[in-house]
Design an enzyme around this catalytic site. Structure first.
Site, PDB file in Angstrom:
ATOM      1  N   GLN A 107      90.452 123.078 153.572  1.00  0.00           N
ATOM      2  CA  GLN A 107      90.028 122.570 152.264  1.00  0.00           C
ATOM      3  C   GLN A 107      90.629 123.371 151.105  1.00  0.00           C
ATOM      4  O   GLN A 107      90.744 122.863 150.001  1.00  0.00           O
ATOM      5  CB  GLN A 107      88.496 122.561 152.174  1.00  0.00           C
ATOM      6  CG  GLN A 107      87.888 121.470 153.046  1.00  0.00           C
ATOM      7  CD  GLN A 107      86.390 121.351 152.886  1.00  0.00           C
ATOM      8  OE1 GLN A 107      85.705 122.334 152.634  1.00  0.00           O
ATOM      9  NE2 GLN A 107      85.867 120.155 153.040  1.00  0.00           N
ATOM     10  N   HIS A 290      76.708 118.291 150.921  1.00  0.00           N
ATOM     11  CA  HIS A 290      77.937 119.051 151.192  1.00  0.00           C
ATOM     12  C   HIS A 290      79.151 118.366 150.567  1.00  0.00           C
ATOM     13  O   HIS A 290      79.962 118.999 149.901  1.00  0.00           O
ATOM     14  CB  HIS A 290      78.129 119.225 152.701  1.00  0.00           C
ATOM     15  CG  HIS A 290      76.937 119.869 153.348  1.00  0.00           C
ATOM     16  ND1 HIS A 290      76.552 121.151 153.055  1.00  0.00           N
ATOM     17  CD2 HIS A 290      76.027 119.391 154.231  1.00  0.00           C
ATOM     18  CE1 HIS A 290      75.457 121.442 153.745  1.00  0.00           C
ATOM     19  NE2 HIS A 290      75.120 120.396 154.454  1.00  0.00           N
ATOM     20  N   LEU A 291      79.244 117.046 150.774  1.00  0.00           N
ATOM     21  CA  LEU A 291      80.350 116.290 150.179  1.00  0.00           C
ATOM     22  C   LEU A 291      80.268 116.344 148.655  1.00  0.00           C
ATOM     23  O   LEU A 291      81.293 116.326 147.973  1.00  0.00           O
ATOM     24  CB  LEU A 291      80.315 114.838 150.675  1.00  0.00           C
ATOM     25  CG  LEU A 291      81.520 113.975 150.318  1.00  0.00           C
ATOM     26  CD1 LEU A 291      82.799 114.523 150.944  1.00  0.00           C
ATOM     27  CD2 LEU A 291      81.303 112.528 150.767  1.00  0.00           C
ATOM     28  N   ALA A 292      79.039 116.437 148.135  1.00  0.00           N
ATOM     29  CA  ALA A 292      78.836 116.467 146.681  1.00  0.00           C
ATOM     30  C   ALA A 292      79.662 117.561 146.020  1.00  0.00           C
ATOM     31  O   ALA A 292      80.324 117.332 145.011  1.00  0.00           O
ATOM     32  CB  ALA A 292      77.353 116.665 146.364  1.00  0.00           C
ATOM     33  N   ASP A 293      79.652 118.774 146.599  1.00  0.00           N
ATOM     34  CA  ASP A 293      80.454 119.819 145.943  1.00  0.00           C
ATOM     35  C   ASP A 293      81.911 119.778 146.386  1.00  0.00           C
ATOM     36  O   ASP A 293      82.802 120.198 145.658  1.00  0.00           O
ATOM     37  CB  ASP A 293      79.822 121.209 146.087  1.00  0.00           C
ATOM     38  CG  ASP A 293      79.736 121.722 147.494  1.00  0.00           C
ATOM     39  OD1 ASP A 293      78.697 121.524 148.116  1.00  0.00           O
ATOM     40  OD2 ASP A 293      80.708 122.336 147.956  1.00  0.00           O
ATOM     41  N   GLN A 294      82.190 119.211 147.571  1.00  0.00           N
ATOM     42  CA  GLN A 294      83.587 119.099 148.021  1.00  0.00           C
ATOM     43  C   GLN A 294      84.370 118.055 147.215  1.00  0.00           C
ATOM     44  O   GLN A 294      85.598 118.110 147.145  1.00  0.00           O
ATOM     45  CB  GLN A 294      83.629 118.738 149.513  1.00  0.00           C
ATOM     46  CG  GLN A 294      83.109 119.852 150.414  1.00  0.00           C
ATOM     47  CD  GLN A 294      82.844 119.379 151.835  1.00  0.00           C
ATOM     48  OE1 GLN A 294      83.379 118.364 152.279  1.00  0.00           O
ATOM     49  NE2 GLN A 294      82.015 120.102 152.556  1.00  0.00           N
ATOM     50  N   HIS A 316      75.231 125.220 145.351  1.00  0.00           N
ATOM     51  CA  HIS A 316      76.666 125.131 145.654  1.00  0.00           C
ATOM     52  C   HIS A 316      77.370 124.245 144.627  1.00  0.00           C
ATOM     53  O   HIS A 316      78.439 124.586 144.124  1.00  0.00           O
ATOM     54  CB  HIS A 316      76.846 124.484 147.041  1.00  0.00           C
ATOM     55  CG  HIS A 316      77.347 125.413 148.085  1.00  0.00           C
ATOM     56  ND1 HIS A 316      78.680 125.598 148.337  1.00  0.00           N
ATOM     57  CD2 HIS A 316      76.707 126.205 148.969  1.00  0.00           C
ATOM     58  CE1 HIS A 316      78.830 126.466 149.320  1.00  0.00           C
ATOM     59  NE2 HIS A 316      77.646 126.852 149.721  1.00  0.00           N
TER      60      HIS A 316
END
EC number: 6.5.1.4
Length: 348
Positions: A107, A290-294, A316
């Site tokens: 990432q 998790h996807l929200a900050d990615q 995060h």
């Protein structure tokens, strides 16, 4: 030089990874102090050090403080990001090896390589499926398909499974360069289409993945979800077990997992994964925490505005937004009441 406080917010590795990606992309030199100050073992661990060196390698950066346990890093890009053929091995970052998560290294370098001129092929070695980080299955089935909608063309191929604590996993990442990133709208996830699962083991008997699969299918069917879990028994450097579930909605994707460990039954491992998936499902949100900050980083670099609704506004997310705003590339608004994140580029 952009000064970044590594102890800000939840003070974890996300501050470091986001800063490295943006430094490589923009060519801006950075100094990060207080790296992972919020953690029990502060400073650079094996996977963070590998991410630092990987980001440095692709833009010929000068590095100061690139050592295990270091809490201060200077990263001075020496060129634009260079597409090419690379190998990065987390286990080589410390004596005795490491199962550090290779997804976190992936990432860090994915978007810089996607925006570079030319295609890249990257071999990554270390932990493929480890706790407290995205699994390679999540990268393959959730993260990359969502990024593909924004214009990123990349594929990952799992060569060998690597669990905690031994690691020994390997993946190959193919990235098409010259990407023009577009925005994404994920305010409505739509109806659930299906849940796909993989119950996998290495160096363990076949009844274990079967029991994980059976328990997950039974639990999710009781909740009236359409589900199919495939069992896998693979070779590996050490025993390991896990179940990885991907929920496919009309407009969105999410994924959750459970890991086997000593004195934890196969059924319990499945229950852990199912509980997380069902908790998310009942929020009605389009994007998991998790996807929200990615998604913040690709949305920052996109030409149009992005908006998405999250299951939870995590520390995060807030931390990552603050780091990105230090580079002056985007305006990020987080509506905590409606749980809607809006990202608007300031450069396009």
């Amino acid at each position: 030089m952009i000064e970044i406080d590594g102890s800000y917010g939840e003070g974890g590795g996300q501050v470091l990874r986001t800063s490295l990606s943006l430094a490589a992309i923009t060519g801006e030199p950075i100094r990060i102090a207080g790296i992972r100050a919020g953690r029990k073992k502060p400073g650079l661990a094996a996977q963070h050090l590998t991410a630092v060196r990987a980001a440095g390698r692709i833009c010929n950066a000068q590095l100061r403080g690139d050592a295990l346990g270091s809490m201060l890093l200077e990263f001075i890009p020496g060129s634009a990001v260079q597409a090419g053929i690379y190998t990065f091995d987390v286990s080589k970052a410390q004596e005795g090896g490491s199962a550090g998560a290779i997804a976190l290294v992936l990432q860090t370098i994915l978007l810089p390589l996607a925006l570079a001129t030319g295609n890249s092929q990257v071999t990554l070695k270390g932990g493929t499926h480890v706790n407290f980080s995205p699994t390679v299955t999540y990268i393959e089935q959730v993260y990359l398909p969502i990024l593909q909608r924004m214009g990123v063309e990349a594929q990952v191929k799992l060569g060998a499974w690597g669990w905690f604590p031994q690691g020994g996993g390997e993946i190959e990442l193919q990235v098409i360069g010259g990407t023009q990133l577009g925005g994404i709208n994920l305010l409505e996830r739509g109806e659930l289409q299906q849940v796909r699962g993989i119950a996998a083991v290495t160096e363990l008997p076949s009844h274990i993945p079967q029991r994980m699969a059976n328990r997950a299918e039974n639990l999710l069917r009781e909740a009236h979800l359409k589900v199919r879990v495939q069992t896998l028994r693979e070779k590996g450097v050490a025993p390991g077990a896990g179940i990885f579930l991907t929920a496919e909605y009309q407009n969105s994707l999410t994924g959750f997992g459970g890991f086997g460990r000593l004195r934890l039954s196969a059924e319990t491992v499945a229950e852990i994964a199912c509980q997380q998936l069902l908790e998310f499902h009942y929020t009605g949100a389009a994007v998991d925490e998790h996807l929200a900050d990615q998604l913040l980083l690709p949305a920052t670099l996109a030409s149009q505005e992005s908006q998405y609704q999250v299951a939870e506004v995590s520390r995060h997310l807030i931390t990552n937004a603050a780091v990105i705003e230090q580079f002056g590339l985007a305006q990020i608004r987080v509506n905590e009441a409606d749980k809607i994140v809006s990202v608007k580029s300031l450069t396009s």
